[in-house]
Design an enzyme around this catalytic site. Structure first.
Site: not given
Length: 291
Positions: A123, A150, A172, A244
């Site tokens: 982030q 994720y 991931e 997002c």
């Protein structure tokens, strides 16, 4: 779009970060003209350490010495690159950022650290990062298994483990983020188990009791059809969805609602100030097993 914009105008980046990126781009162009396609810059929460990853053009050749000279001009602690044809990495200095988890999640997180390379996803807004992580932790019950899809370098899963959650699995698929996730998870074993593979692949073979809480933080494109189908097969009682991109969140939430989930809350975080983008945290619960 793919239209390039001046990042400095948004003030998302500090003046020092913008200046470092500019110096690095100029230095790279001097040592290897047109070799760099893009630059990813990573900065720690304190704002006093920066590293970078450079994506090289096909057939571009930049050795560790050239990277070292360019990194020194930009005052970087380290710089990495990857040959786009062979996939082989090259680096100079120490191209790793490490932040104390206490700076992200408070003193309860203890003395653990979270490390990452500039090539790995993380982030971007270091000022609002603690607020987002705290909100995800508060949305995750203290009991029951947690599955983090994720997972990136382990921002949520490693933090939850450090805060005392006992059964966490993190997944991931990206090789750089996955390598950092494995390294970060090592200090939290056996509370946290890391899998470096695609979310779709993991869900396809997932069996047994569903997790009490599922955390998902997918890319801007949202959940793939296979990932969404896998989640519905797994049927976790609670989904903590970090997004997002509100349009893809709305698309995915619609599918979850149609499958019997309830949207309990939606919260926005202005992680991308002065842009139309917003980070969103949605909490969904399933009451199917209560009926």
């Amino acid at each position: 779009t793919h239209q390039l914009c001046d990042a400095a105008a948004t003030r998302q980046l500090s003046h020092d970060a913008v200046a470092a990126a500019g110096r690095l781009a100029a230095a790279l162009d001097r040592v290897a003209t047109s070799a760099a396609v893009s630059i990813a810059l990573a900065e720690n929460i304190a704002g006093d350490r920066r590293v970078a990853h450079v994506e090289l053009a096909p057939r571009a050749r930049v050795d560790a010495g050239a990277l070292s000279r360019a990194g020194a001009e930009a005052a970087l602690a380290g710089i990495s690159a990857r040959d786009m044809e062979t996939g082989q990495p090259v680096h100079a200095g120490d191209p790793v950022i490490a932040d104390p988890l206490a700076a992200i999640a408070g003193e309860r997180a203890g003395g653990a650290t979270l490390r990452r390379h500039a090539e790995s996803f993380f982030q971007a807004n270091r000022f609002l990062l603690p607020g987002l992580v705290t909100a995800v932790a508060e949305a995750t019950p203290e009991s029951g298994e947690v599955l983090d899809l994720y997972a990136g370098v382990g921002l949520f899963s490693v933090t939850l483990a450090a805060l005392g959650r006992l059964e966490i699995t993190a997944v991931e698929g990206d090789r750089s983020s996955g390598a950092d996730l494995r390294e970060n998870a090592r200090a939290q074993s056996p509370r946290l188990v890391a899998h470096v593979e695609s979310v779709e692949g993991y869900l396809a073979r997932a069996t047994g009791k569903p997790p009490a809480t599922l955390i998902v933080d997918p890319p801007r494109t949202g959940l793939s059809k296979d990932a969404a189908a896998g989640i519905l097969r797994l049927r976790p009682a609670r989904i903590v969805y970090v997004s997002c991109d509100p349009p893809t969140l709305a698309r995915d939430a619609r599918r979850l609602l149609d499958a019997g989930y309830t949207l309990d809350s939606v919260r926005a975080f202005d992680l991308f100030p002065n842009t139309p983008h917003v980070e969103t945290l949605a909490i969904l619960t399933s009451h199917a097993r209560d009926s």
